[in-house]
Write an enzyme that holds these catalytic residues in place. Sequence first.
Site, mmCIF file in Angstrom:
data_model
loop_
_atom_site.group_PDB
_atom_site.id
_atom_site.type_symbol
_atom_site.label_atom_id
_atom_site.label_comp_id
_atom_site.label_asym_id
_atom_site.label_seq_id
_atom_site.Cartn_x
_atom_site.Cartn_y
_atom_site.Cartn_z
ATOM 1 N N ASP A 54 4.962 3.424 8.712
ATOM 2 C CA ASP A 54 3.744 3.762 7.977
ATOM 3 C C ASP A 54 3.538 2.883 6.761
ATOM 4 O OD1 ASP A 54 6.113 5.120 7.073
ATOM 5 O OD2 ASP A 54 4.869 6.224 5.650
ATOM 6 N N GLU A 55 2.281 2.766 6.373
ATOM 7 C CA GLU A 55 1.833 2.242 5.084
ATOM 8 C C GLU A 55 2.300 0.816 4.793
ATOM 9 O OE1 GLU A 55 1.072 6.297 2.575
ATOM 10 O OE2 GLU A 55 3.091 5.483 2.469
#
Length: 898
Positions: free
Chosen positions: A549-550
């Site tokens: 993620d991210e």
Amino acid sequence: MTTSTMKVLTALAVGIAINSAAVQASEATQLGASSAQDLAQRLDVQYTITANQPQAHDIDCQKLGADYAACFTATILLTNTSDEAIEASDWGLYFSSIRRLLQMDHPGLALTRITGDLHRLEPNDAFTGLGAGESLEIPIVGEYWQLFMTDVMPNWYLAVGDETAVIDNTRDEVLTNFVDEPEGELLMRTPEDRNVVMTAETRFERNAAATALAADALRGAILPTPRSSRLGEATLDLSEGVSLVMPMLSEASLTALGERFERLDIPVSQGENGLLIRARLVSDSDALDDALARKGGYRLQLDESGADILAFDAAGAFYAVQSLIAATDETGLVPAMDVDDAPRYDYRGFMLDVARNFKDKASVLRLLDQMATYKLNRFHFHLTDDEGWRLEIPGLAELTEVGSKRCHDLTETRCLLPQLGSGPAADTSGSGFYTREDYIDIVRYAEARHIQVVPEIDMPAHARAAVVAMEARHHRLLEEGDSVAANEYRLIDPEDTSNTLSVQLYDRRSYLNPCLESTHRFVDKVMGEVVSMHQEAGQELANWHFGGDEAKNILLGNGFQDIDAEEAVDWRGTIDQRDQHHPWEASPICQQKIASGEVASVEELPSRFAIQVSQLADTYGIARMSAWQDGLKHVESAAEFATPQVAVNFWDPLFWGGSQSVAEWQSRGYEVILSSPDYLYFDMPYEVNPHERGYYWATRFTDTRKVFSFAPDNLAQNAETSVDRDGDTFRAESVEGWQGARGISAQAWGETVRSEAQMEYMTFPRLLALAERAWHRAEWELDYRPGQAFVGGETSFVDHETLTEDWQRFANLLGQRVLPRLDRDGIAYRLPLPGARIEAGRLEANVALPGVTIEYSLDDGASWLVYQDNAQPEVENTVLLRSISANGQRQSRVVTLN
């Protein structure tokens, strides 16, 4: 700090003097004309939030470069409490701010963001000292909002050279010692914020949804609710003991069940004395109905002759006994019953983040006990992140020698710098790791309780702890003259000059470089060691969690616009984006891969890297790879991965379109594990009250009732039973293609959760509602109908009366039966706060979970009396209220009713 990072911070932080390299060099060489310990004892900090809607006070959030042009103002008051002036200027005040600070306005001080959330205030050439009893008032402007007191981190510390000391009134967890409680408008994110702040009176209204039931109404009740349960008239007494004849269970599983019985003072033997509990597995001639013929399914028949269990598998036999224990009261009595049961979902998970703040092994084992008791079967272990690496990996000593510790080392060669209020010492929750033996013990413990451990080694973003640790290894081996070994597991391209800012405010060292062969060797090494640990523990590593993620630069996100934007809007922060990069954009080795056509763009690198990691997982025989869904967004189909199954933890908030976007992931072949942050993130506050703990980017509150009311198979339905982040109703529509989730998982992120007691407070009793929804589909949950739209306050498809009745039953079960067992198990769960009002001069009080005792005080807490609804006391002045645990050892936060 890189030159390019300094450029963007200078542009963004108006009024902040940033010259990190020079300041660090100066601080490291100063002899120290003052003592950090002396200064820490003499100085006092007071933090006051002054505006969460600063536009009304002529603050231009857009011009300051705030994401989505949203900012707050606050004041730091630094007071010399001693009777002597402070004239020295060789000190720095270090503190954590999870919000990006955009402006500081004091002529005698400079503010520097060191890395992540760590900031430093220090005197500049204009500093003239601080007289005895005098204060420095330091106005600041930060990004977003500060609506809860836990937005402010504890353990502010002074540094003079290498000496450090924590300022006393910021120490530990008593935020009220230095943070002023926000009230009124300060609790509103926007002028249109419609969230209801919980006071004694407003809480009384919400608590009214559940009234007390007679104990007989809970006779034989089982949590989580079985598919069907028929109670007989007979009552059996187990206090003399039970005898377990369950050949399909391991000795470890039998021991685990025995411990549960013994906590009810029920002795256990195997085939000897007491009520006989016999179990057998299904066969061709002895089968379960189709609805029960699945993993974890069972039939339990209990009468005077004993308990007879027919189970689909060993897990089903284990769960059948857990149901019997759940139905038994505190005196050892249990009704005769026939139970037909099987789980709703195969994946019933809970994620614990130990990277942000470490949690000791004992607390993890306590958690696993409770998960098993309530039939949760996946323990998602978030072991690594920017702020810490928590697992010993033989052969990579720096991962734990450096990556698991935080301390005040500006070079980060001995440890990571303090983050999230951990302070300068290496003996706080910011530091710690599990040895190889610890991890094996945890996996073995989980296996005995039919829980699969899903380790998450987060990458390519959220990897700073690993990157810094491997740089320390690189440095050590270079000094030893072994350049080959030094580069074997290096995780960054030394020629990468990408200028980035991660979600947690780190630079490019927050991301390991997926283009390096050494990165792939690192992943192979770590994965191989974890596989070996699982093998030694006796549990196959069946699911590897990649994280994913991210992996982005937040300054290139939708909340920002360039200073020369052709179509500028007033709701975006304005910054100079000309020298900003996506992660690895200025990495020569990654650019080579783009030039060769191996990958189309740097934005696709995380997803392509995920495919490569799945190939490694497949070689180790790991059947499933999981990731947070945004990490796989550039992969068209799950079929591109090497592992037979690929799962995504889906974390789009429903009010931002999650009920629609979830179907896309399923249509691409992914198994969907619902991890909806607005319902299943247990780091969010329990209620809208500044004293509650947690982040709130997805919702201002998630209490036990909200988790209980979550409809996972029909996400759009939740629009009728909940509100969005601003307390508004919202619209959600069911779309074509959704076939239902493979499972659900709650997430206990750890940024604000520093202690084991805080972890249990945030987890329980919400975990019990999670278990109910993961195992049992309620009558009020509607069948999925594509095209059906739900609008809060307008449509009324949900049977709210049935939902309320179901909640009342569940709330009473928790308050009367389950919470006392948590007391016995040593779980520091959150006690529900009393609601109260005064009617006709008499006190009326209630709690969300009937059965929990309420106490009140009429003398400002000098003495406490037990509240009884049938004898409401007369009151004239201020009343204090609190709830108290069944064993009398713990109390809730005190509530004031004026």
